[in-house]
Design an enzyme around this catalytic site. Structure first.
Site, PDB file in Angstrom:
ATOM      1  N   LYS A 191       0.885  -1.186   0.000  1.00  0.00           N
ATOM      2  CA  LYS A 191       0.000   0.000   0.000  1.00  0.00           C
ATOM      3  C   LYS A 191       0.913   1.223   0.000  1.00  0.00           C
ATOM      4  CE  LYS A 191      -1.814   2.983   1.843  1.00  0.00           C
ATOM      5  NZ  LYS A 191      -1.591   4.393   1.451  1.00  0.00           N
ATOM      6  N   GLU A 266       9.050   2.039  10.946  1.00  0.00           N
ATOM      7  CA  GLU A 266      10.134   2.956  10.569  1.00  0.00           C
ATOM      8  C   GLU A 266       9.521   4.341  10.572  1.00  0.00           C
ATOM      9  OE1 GLU A 266      13.095   1.733   9.957  1.00  0.00           O
ATOM     10  OE2 GLU A 266      12.836  -0.325   9.277  1.00  0.00           O
ATOM     11  N   CYS A 300      14.137  11.233   6.522  1.00  0.00           N
ATOM     12  CA  CYS A 300      13.935  10.943   7.956  1.00  0.00           C
ATOM     13  C   CYS A 300      15.230  10.975   8.738  1.00  0.00           C
ATOM     14  CB  CYS A 300      13.252   9.591   8.115  1.00  0.00           C
ATOM     15  SG  CYS A 300      14.118   8.273   7.249  1.00  0.00           S
ATOM     16  N   GLU A 397       9.522  17.071  14.118  1.00  0.00           N
ATOM     17  CA  GLU A 397      10.060  16.802  12.782  1.00  0.00           C
ATOM     18  C   GLU A 397       9.365  17.739  11.783  1.00  0.00           C
ATOM     19  OE1 GLU A 397       8.786  13.188  10.751  1.00  0.00           O
ATOM     20  OE2 GLU A 397      10.840  12.843  10.121  1.00  0.00           O
TER      21      GLU A 397
HETATM   22  P1  NAD Z   1       2.334   9.380   6.777  1.00  0.00           P
HETATM   23  O1  NAD Z   1       2.471   8.802   8.134  1.00  0.00           O
HETATM   24  O2  NAD Z   1       1.447  10.552   6.608  1.00  0.00           O
HETATM   25  O3  NAD Z   1       1.823   8.257   5.733  1.00  0.00           O
HETATM   26  C1  NAD Z   1       2.530   7.047   5.572  1.00  0.00           C
HETATM   27  C2  NAD Z   1       1.574   5.991   5.047  1.00  0.00           C
HETATM   28  O4  NAD Z   1       0.576   5.695   6.026  1.00  0.00           O
HETATM   29  C3  NAD Z   1       0.823   6.372   3.792  1.00  0.00           C
HETATM   30  O5  NAD Z   1       0.817   5.276   2.905  1.00  0.00           O
HETATM   31  C4  NAD Z   1      -0.566   6.679   4.311  1.00  0.00           C
HETATM   32  O6  NAD Z   1      -1.583   6.523   3.345  1.00  0.00           O
HETATM   33  C5  NAD Z   1      -0.695   5.639   5.396  1.00  0.00           C
HETATM   34  N1  NAD Z   1      -1.700   5.888   6.436  1.00  0.00           N
HETATM   35  C6  NAD Z   1      -2.188   7.074   6.858  1.00  0.00           C
HETATM   36  N2  NAD Z   1      -3.082   6.890   7.858  1.00  0.00           N
HETATM   37  C7  NAD Z   1      -3.163   5.550   8.062  1.00  0.00           C
HETATM   38  C8  NAD Z   1      -3.889   4.727   8.965  1.00  0.00           C
HETATM   39  N3  NAD Z   1      -4.718   5.257   9.864  1.00  0.00           N
HETATM   40  N4  NAD Z   1      -3.719   3.404   8.912  1.00  0.00           N
HETATM   41  C9  NAD Z   1      -2.855   2.847   8.021  1.00  0.00           C
HETATM   42  N5  NAD Z   1      -2.143   3.569   7.135  1.00  0.00           N
HETATM   43  C10 NAD Z   1      -2.283   4.915   7.162  1.00  0.00           C
HETATM   44  O7  NAD Z   1       3.840   9.723   6.315  1.00  0.00           O
HETATM   45  P2  NAD Z   1       4.335  10.495   5.030  1.00  0.00           P
HETATM   46  O8  NAD Z   1       3.927  11.933   5.130  1.00  0.00           O
HETATM   47  O9  NAD Z   1       3.998   9.734   3.804  1.00  0.00           O
HETATM   48  O10 NAD Z   1       5.912  10.367   5.192  1.00  0.00           O
HETATM   49  C11 NAD Z   1       6.681  11.201   6.008  1.00  0.00           C
HETATM   50  C12 NAD Z   1       7.049  10.504   7.295  1.00  0.00           C
HETATM   51  O11 NAD Z   1       7.678   9.251   7.030  1.00  0.00           O
HETATM   52  C13 NAD Z   1       8.065  11.303   8.105  1.00  0.00           C
HETATM   53  O12 NAD Z   1       7.687  11.280   9.460  1.00  0.00           O
HETATM   54  C14 NAD Z   1       9.363  10.549   7.900  1.00  0.00           C
HETATM   55  O13 NAD Z   1      10.299  10.720   8.931  1.00  0.00           O
HETATM   56  C15 NAD Z   1       8.865   9.146   7.830  1.00  0.00           C
HETATM   57  N6  NAD Z   1       9.837   8.267   7.190  1.00  0.00           N
HETATM   58  C16 NAD Z   1      10.527   7.398   7.985  1.00  0.00           C
HETATM   59  C17 NAD Z   1      11.497   6.563   7.424  1.00  0.00           C
HETATM   60  C18 NAD Z   1      12.272   5.591   8.287  1.00  0.00           C
HETATM   61  O14 NAD Z   1      12.891   4.695   7.718  1.00  0.00           O
HETATM   62  N7  NAD Z   1      12.266   5.708   9.600  1.00  0.00           N
HETATM   63  C19 NAD Z   1      11.739   6.600   6.052  1.00  0.00           C
HETATM   64  C20 NAD Z   1      11.014   7.486   5.271  1.00  0.00           C
HETATM   65  C21 NAD Z   1      10.064   8.323   5.854  1.00  0.00           C
END
Ligand code: NAD
Length: 493
Positions: A191, A266, A300, A397
């Site tokens: 997804k 992550e 991140c 962040e």
């Molecule tokens: P997000 O949390 O807004 O979304 C991530 C995913 O979660 C998307 O696919 C979204 O559709 C899904 N999602 C949203 N609500 C959900 C729910 N209730 N249940 C299940 N899935 C749901 O994150 P983003 O804005 O896409 O990405 C940015 C974030 O990702 C930052 O916080 C960044 O630090 C983090 N990130 C972490 C790593 C790591 O390896 N630690 C790597 C890349 C990005």
């Protein structure tokens, strides 16, 4: 690749969902994908219905016994075949991936695309993970006769893994989950993030050609939280491997508790970068500058909290201010551009609000803060000096090209400031002596610490302390993450 060679995008291209080996049309229509660089619509992504999400989980569950029983060597050979096909064909996705992520063409070509095949390649060689425990003598007891107790410990797949990912590196994030999960004998439902799922759909077409049996790899997409939430709630899903924000990670943990989901999380980061009094300031500035504008700070692991010894503070602030001016903001397709757009208009507003809050809280705006006069969702590299530990620009962040600087009065104080965060993903220490940097690094609450360097080790365990996540992946740790330990034990007389 020259820009002229980029394949032209067709907004009317049709993208489908892969469920149980069939490419199916979405039951809930489509939604627009917008290029953050131009704000133009570049395609339409499938909107899966809730019942299609359930179908994908059920298909993955049905495919599980056959895939789990396929020898690891065969599973890994298919991953190698997928890596070959991805490497051959990924170049054709350059325009699509660049357009939907808004990443600069340099980042698209150098980071986004090659890492996709690499992640599959890492798991093309099978690994024997079984272990036998040293036998020990046991006396007869009510549970059985005495003898030598032995145990063989093996790793079983967890089952159906939902791979839910963030927008910043769509192909890397997904392939880093799918490859080790499949190598271990799990089946997957992918997804991707709502903002940029199109190239991933195309990569799944390529992966499917490698010959994975129907239902082993499935992909569903959707514009909001519903598709991911339905996967997390599905009783057919055994594990959620999630990359995204800590706030959504918390929601997933709560929702997954009812069905005891195994979790690999992550999550967000707010990397501390400690500079000691004797460090090579220019090397540290160069390292910070190399990531400051990279993918517009949507990384991140970025070192966004610079914690510098007071004796070098003015020098560092002056040099960071100067270097910010060299980070060219501009059209993502221009090869001179270092800082492209952030993903959406909403995210740009969020970043701008953070910068305004820092200024309102008393930070000094050294540079940036203004909105560049460009059509896309741009934010100029921004430096906030004289920050205090409790300012939101330090504690939260931002996920944009914004760096906050604070002075410290010695190693203990630097460690205290570095640890004064609910995040703990990737931090950094710059000191003249590596031994001193190691000593400081080991005291920082962070899953990874870079020693006089920002470069990660590709096989080292990756993951976060505190609100930055649960679990580790990469290399052998990825195989561990997608497995359950099982002990087969006996007593021989
Ligand atoms: P997000 O949390 O807004 O979304 C991530 C995913 O979660 C998307 O696919 C979204 O559709 C899904 N999602 C949203 N609500 C959900 C729910 N209730 N249940 C299940 N899935 C749901 O994150 P983003 O804005 O896409 O990405 C940015 C974030 O990702 C930052 O916080 C960044 O630090 C983090 N990130 C972490 C790593 C790591 O390896 N630690 C790597 C890349 C990005």
């Amino acid at each position: 690749m020259a820009l002229a060679e980029l394949e032209p995008l067709n907004v009317d291209d049709e993208y489908r969902l892969l469920i149980g080996g069939d490419w199916v049309a979405p039951e809930a229509g489509t939604y627009e994908i917008v290029d953050p660089n131009t704000t133009q619509v570049i395609g339409h992504a499938p909107e899966a219905s809730t019942s299609q999400v359930a179908d994908a989980a059920a298909a993955a569950k049905a495919a599980l016994p056959g895939w789990r029983d396929t020898p690891m060597a065969e599973r890994c050979a298919l991953l190698g075949r997928a890596a070959d096909l991805i490497d051959e064909r990924i170049g054709g996705l350059t325009g699509l991936l660049q357009g939907e992520t808004g990443a600069t063409i340099n980042i698209t070509e150098a980071v986004q695309l090659p890492a996709c095949g690499d992640r599959f390649r890492q798991y093309e060689i099978p690994v024997d993970l079984d272990e036998s425990m040293a036998p020990y003598p046991v006396e007869a007891n009510p549970l059985g006769p005495g003898g030598l107790a032995g145990a063989h410990v093996i790793r079983q797949p967890v089952g159906v893994v939902a791979c839910i990912t963030s927008y910043n590196f769509p192909l890397v994030n997904v392939s880093g989950k799918v490859a080790p999960a499949l190598a271990m004998g799990n089946t997957v439902v992918i997804k991707p993030a709502p903002q940029d799922p199109l190239a991933m759909i195309k990569v799944v077409e390529i992966i499917e050609e490698a010959g994975f049996p129907p239902g082993v790899v499935n992909i569903i997409t959707g514009s909001g939280a519903a598709a991911g939430a339905a996967l997390v709630g599905s009783p057919d899903v055994n594990m959620v491997s999630f990359t995204g924000s800590s706030a959504v990670g918390v929601k997933i943990m709560r929702a997954g508790a009812a069905t005891m989901k195994r979790l690999l999380m992550e999550l967000g980061g707010k990397g501390a970068c400690v500079l000691t009094d004797d460090c090579n300031v220019d090397a540290a500035i160069g390292a910070i500058a190399s990531v400051w504008g990279l993918h517009s700070g949507q990384i991140c692991t970025a070192p966004t909290r610079v914690i510098v010894h007071r004796s070098r503070y003015d020098e560092v602030v002056d040099k960071l201010t100067a270097v910010a001016g060299m980070l060219k903001v501009g059209d993502a397709l221009d090869r001179e551009t270092i800082v492209g757009p952030v993903i959406t208009e909403l995210h740009r507003s969020r970043v701008e609000h953070f910068i305004a809050s820092g200024v309102a809280d008393g930070a000094t705006l050294q540079c940036g803060g203004e909105r560049p006069d460009l059509p896309g969702y741009f934010v100029a590299p921004t430096l906030l000096a004289d920050c205090e530990p409790d300012m939101r620009v330090v504690t939260e962040e931002i996920f944009g090209p914004v760096v906050a600087v604070m002075p410290h009065d010695g190693d203990d104080h630097a460690v205290e400031l570095a640890n004064d965060s609910h995040y703990g993903l990737f931090s950094y220490v710059f000191a003249d002596s590596p031994a001193r940097a190691f000593e400081i690094g080991q005291r920082i609450e962070s899953g990874n610490v870079g020693i006089n360097s920002l470069a990660p080790h590709v096989h080292a365990p990756f993951g976060g302390f505190k609100m930055s996540g649960v679990g580790r992946d990469r290399g052998i740790f990825g195989l561990h993450a997608y497995s359950e330990l099982q002990a087969l034990s006996w007593v021989s007389s």
